[in-house]
Design a protein around this motif. Sequence first.
Motif, PDB file in Angstrom:
ATOM      1  N   ARG A  19     -33.755  20.370   9.749  1.00 46.01           N
ATOM      2  CA  ARG A  19     -35.078  20.751  10.216  1.00 46.01           C
ATOM      3  C   ARG A  19     -34.943  21.483  11.536  1.00 46.01           C
ATOM      4  O   ARG A  19     -34.444  20.923  12.513  1.00 46.01           O
ATOM      5  CB  ARG A  19     -35.973  19.526  10.395  1.00 46.01           C
ATOM      6  N   LEU A  20     -35.390  22.714  11.556  1.00 46.25           N
ATOM      7  CA  LEU A  20     -35.371  23.507  12.778  1.00 46.25           C
ATOM      8  C   LEU A  20     -36.731  23.415  13.471  1.00 46.25           C
ATOM      9  O   LEU A  20     -37.761  23.319  12.818  1.00 46.25           O
ATOM     10  CB  LEU A  20     -35.069  24.970  12.471  1.00 46.25           C
ATOM     11  N   SER A  21     -36.691  23.458  14.790  1.00 50.29           N
ATOM     12  CA  SER A  21     -37.915  23.475  15.593  1.00 50.29           C
ATOM     13  C   SER A  21     -37.862  24.642  16.565  1.00 50.29           C
ATOM     14  O   SER A  21     -36.780  25.038  17.010  1.00 50.29           O
ATOM     15  CB  SER A  21     -38.058  22.177  16.400  1.00 50.29           C
ATOM     16  N   CYS A  22     -39.024  25.161  16.896  1.00 50.82           N
ATOM     17  CA  CYS A  22     -39.110  26.233  17.874  1.00 50.82           C
ATOM     18  C   CYS A  22     -40.380  26.020  18.688  1.00 50.82           C
ATOM     19  O   CYS A  22     -41.485  26.059  18.137  1.00 50.82           O
ATOM     20  CB  CYS A  22     -39.150  27.587  17.187  1.00 50.82           C
ATOM     21  N   ALA A  23     -40.201  25.782  19.980  1.00 43.33           N
ATOM     22  CA  ALA A  23     -41.329  25.545  20.873  1.00 43.33           C
ATOM     23  C   ALA A  23     -41.546  26.741  21.781  1.00 43.33           C
ATOM     24  O   ALA A  23     -40.596  27.202  22.439  1.00 43.33           O
ATOM     25  CB  ALA A  23     -41.078  24.295  21.700  1.00 43.33           C
ATOM     26  N   SER A  70     -43.957  25.019   8.873  1.00 42.41           N
ATOM     27  CA  SER A  70     -45.178  24.367   9.309  1.00 42.41           C
ATOM     28  C   SER A  70     -45.352  24.581  10.805  1.00 42.41           C
ATOM     29  O   SER A  70     -44.396  24.935  11.503  1.00 42.41           O
ATOM     30  CB  SER A  70     -45.143  22.870   8.987  1.00 42.41           C
ATOM     31  N   ARG A  71     -46.581  24.366  11.274  1.00 45.43           N
ATOM     32  CA  ARG A  71     -46.875  24.589  12.690  1.00 45.43           C
ATOM     33  C   ARG A  71     -47.656  23.434  13.263  1.00 45.43           C
ATOM     34  O   ARG A  71     -48.458  22.794  12.572  1.00 45.43           O
ATOM     35  CB  ARG A  71     -47.708  25.874  12.867  1.00 45.43           C
ATOM     36  N   ASP A  72     -47.413  23.179  14.542  1.00 44.63           N
ATOM     37  CA  ASP A  72     -48.244  22.272  15.329  1.00 44.63           C
ATOM     38  C   ASP A  72     -48.858  23.141  16.422  1.00 44.63           C
ATOM     39  O   ASP A  72     -48.217  23.427  17.444  1.00 44.63           O
ATOM     40  CB  ASP A  72     -47.404  21.143  15.922  1.00 44.63           C
ATOM     41  N   ASN A  73     -50.084  23.591  16.200  1.00 45.50           N
ATOM     42  CA  ASN A  73     -50.703  24.533  17.134  1.00 45.50           C
ATOM     43  C   ASN A  73     -50.939  23.907  18.510  1.00 45.50           C
ATOM     44  O   ASN A  73     -50.889  24.607  19.523  1.00 45.50           O
ATOM     45  CB  ASN A  73     -52.013  25.060  16.561  1.00 45.50           C
ATOM     46  N   ALA A  74     -51.176  22.621  18.546  1.00 39.17           N
ATOM     47  CA  ALA A  74     -51.397  21.953  19.834  1.00 39.17           C
ATOM     48  C   ALA A  74     -50.148  21.986  20.698  1.00 39.17           C
ATOM     49  O   ALA A  74     -50.223  21.972  21.928  1.00 39.17           O
ATOM     50  CB  ALA A  74     -51.835  20.514  19.602  1.00 39.17           C
ATOM     51  N   ASN A  76     -47.747  24.432  20.218  1.00 37.85           N
ATOM     52  CA  ASN A  76     -47.175  25.787  20.117  1.00 37.85           C
ATOM     53  C   ASN A  76     -45.774  25.730  19.507  1.00 37.85           C
ATOM     54  O   ASN A  76     -44.840  26.391  19.990  1.00 37.85           O
ATOM     55  CB  ASN A  76     -47.130  26.474  21.489  1.00 37.85           C
ATOM     56  N   THR A  77     -45.643  24.953  18.471  1.00 37.93           N
ATOM     57  CA  THR A  77     -44.332  24.719  17.862  1.00 37.93           C
ATOM     58  C   THR A  77     -44.377  25.039  16.373  1.00 37.93           C
ATOM     59  O   THR A  77     -45.360  24.720  15.696  1.00 37.93           O
ATOM     60  CB  THR A  77     -43.906  23.267  18.073  1.00 37.93           C
ATOM     61  N   VAL A  78     -43.297  25.644  15.910  1.00 38.77           N
ATOM     62  CA  VAL A  78     -43.150  25.913  14.491  1.00 38.77           C
ATOM     63  C   VAL A  78     -41.882  25.232  13.998  1.00 38.77           C
ATOM     64  O   VAL A  78     -40.900  25.112  14.742  1.00 38.77           O
ATOM     65  CB  VAL A  78     -43.103  27.440  14.216  1.00 38.77           C
ATOM     66  N   TYR A  79     -41.921  24.756  12.772  1.00 37.86           N
ATOM     67  CA  TYR A  79     -40.802  24.036  12.174  1.00 37.86           C
ATOM     68  C   TYR A  79     -40.360  24.739  10.897  1.00 37.86           C
ATOM     69  O   TYR A  79     -41.144  25.429  10.246  1.00 37.86           O
ATOM     70  CB  TYR A  79     -41.213  22.608  11.828  1.00 37.86           C
ATOM     71  N   LEU A  80     -39.101  24.517  10.549  1.00 36.10           N
ATOM     72  CA  LEU A  80     -38.594  24.983   9.271  1.00 36.10           C
ATOM     73  C   LEU A  80     -37.794  23.848   8.652  1.00 36.10           C
ATOM     74  O   LEU A  80     -36.709  23.512   9.133  1.00 36.10           O
ATOM     75  CB  LEU A  80     -37.717  26.229   9.426  1.00 36.10           C
ATOM     76  N   GLN A  81     -38.362  23.236   7.630  1.00 38.32           N
ATOM     77  CA  GLN A  81     -37.661  22.202   6.879  1.00 38.32           C
ATOM     78  C   GLN A  81     -36.850  22.885   5.789  1.00 38.32           C
ATOM     79  O   GLN A  81     -37.416  23.583   4.936  1.00 38.32           O
ATOM     80  CB  GLN A  81     -38.656  21.222   6.267  1.00 38.32           C
ATOM     81  N   MET A  82     -35.551  22.670   5.823  1.00 41.71           N
ATOM     82  CA  MET A  82     -34.658  23.333   4.880  1.00 41.71           C
ATOM     83  C   MET A  82     -33.995  22.277   4.009  1.00 41.71           C
ATOM     84  O   MET A  82     -33.252  21.432   4.516  1.00 41.71           O
ATOM     85  CB  MET A  82     -33.597  24.146   5.638  1.00 41.71           C
ATOM     86  N   ASN A  83     -34.277  22.310   2.733  1.00 42.65           N
ATOM     87  CA  ASN A  83     -33.707  21.372   1.769  1.00 42.65           C
ATOM     88  C   ASN A  83     -32.821  22.115   0.779  1.00 42.65           C
ATOM     89  O   ASN A  83     -32.901  23.341   0.657  1.00 42.65           O
ATOM     90  CB  ASN A  83     -34.830  20.650   1.021  1.00 42.65           C
ATOM     91  N   SER A  84     -32.004  21.356   0.078  1.00 36.98           N
ATOM     92  CA  SER A  84     -31.116  21.936  -0.943  1.00 36.98           C
ATOM     93  C   SER A  84     -30.359  23.137  -0.385  1.00 36.98           C
ATOM     94  O   SER A  84     -30.293  24.200  -1.018  1.00 36.98           O
ATOM     95  CB  SER A  84     -31.932  22.351  -2.173  1.00 36.98           C
ATOM     96  N   LEU A  85     -29.773  22.948   0.763  1.00 39.04           N
ATOM     97  CA  LEU A  85     -29.102  24.062   1.434  1.00 39.04           C
ATOM     98  C   LEU A  85     -27.888  24.525   0.647  1.00 39.04           C
ATOM     99  O   LEU A  85     -27.190  23.721  -0.004  1.00 39.04           O
ATOM    100  CB  LEU A  85     -28.705  23.657   2.842  1.00 39.04           C
ATOM    101  N   LYS A  86     -27.645  25.827   0.726  1.00 36.90           N
ATOM    102  CA  LYS A  86     -26.539  26.460   0.039  1.00 36.90           C
ATOM    103  C   LYS A  86     -25.631  27.143   1.062  1.00 36.90           C
ATOM    104  O   LYS A  86     -26.099  27.527   2.149  1.00 36.90           O
ATOM    105  CB  LYS A  86     -27.064  27.509  -0.943  1.00 36.90           C
ATOM    106  N   PRO A  87     -24.371  27.355   0.733  1.00 36.37           N
ATOM    107  CA  PRO A  87     -23.489  28.065   1.671  1.00 36.37           C
ATOM    108  C   PRO A  87     -24.034  29.429   2.079  1.00 36.37           C
ATOM    109  O   PRO A  87     -23.831  29.851   3.230  1.00 36.37           O
ATOM    110  CB  PRO A  87     -22.184  28.190   0.874  1.00 36.37           C
TER     111      PRO A  87
END
Length: 120
Positions: A19-23, A70-74, A76-87
């Motif tokens: 799971r990546l986060s960006c604030a 997904s985003r949490d506007n309160a 100012n953060t965006v997330y990226l949930q990454m499943n079933s990752l591949k090389p």
Amino acid sequence: QVQLVESGGGLVQAGGSLRLSCAASGSIFSINAMGWYRQAPGNQREFVAGDTSGGSTNYAPSVKGRFTISRDNAKNTVYLQMNSLKPEDTAVYYCNAEVVRYNRATYNYWGQGTQVTVSS
């Protein structure tokens, strides 16, 4: 000034998740779209996923069904949930935001990038 700080990258085995986060912080009046891009060695930076201020999302075909933005506007953060990752998901992942500053001008900002490595 505005800063985007990413976190959550790392090394994972194929089939795993991250799971990546960006604030975003700084002189922010509002944020329009936020999104994620990635760049693998020798390749151009490519779009991965995006989220508009209205809640509409879109994905690159290669990640659709596996990644969720997904985003949490309160916060100012965006997330990226990454499943079933591949090389082939191995890349540096960059956060991008379209920010409206207090002068009501719109600017585009990038984070510094976070490395995601998927081992086979």
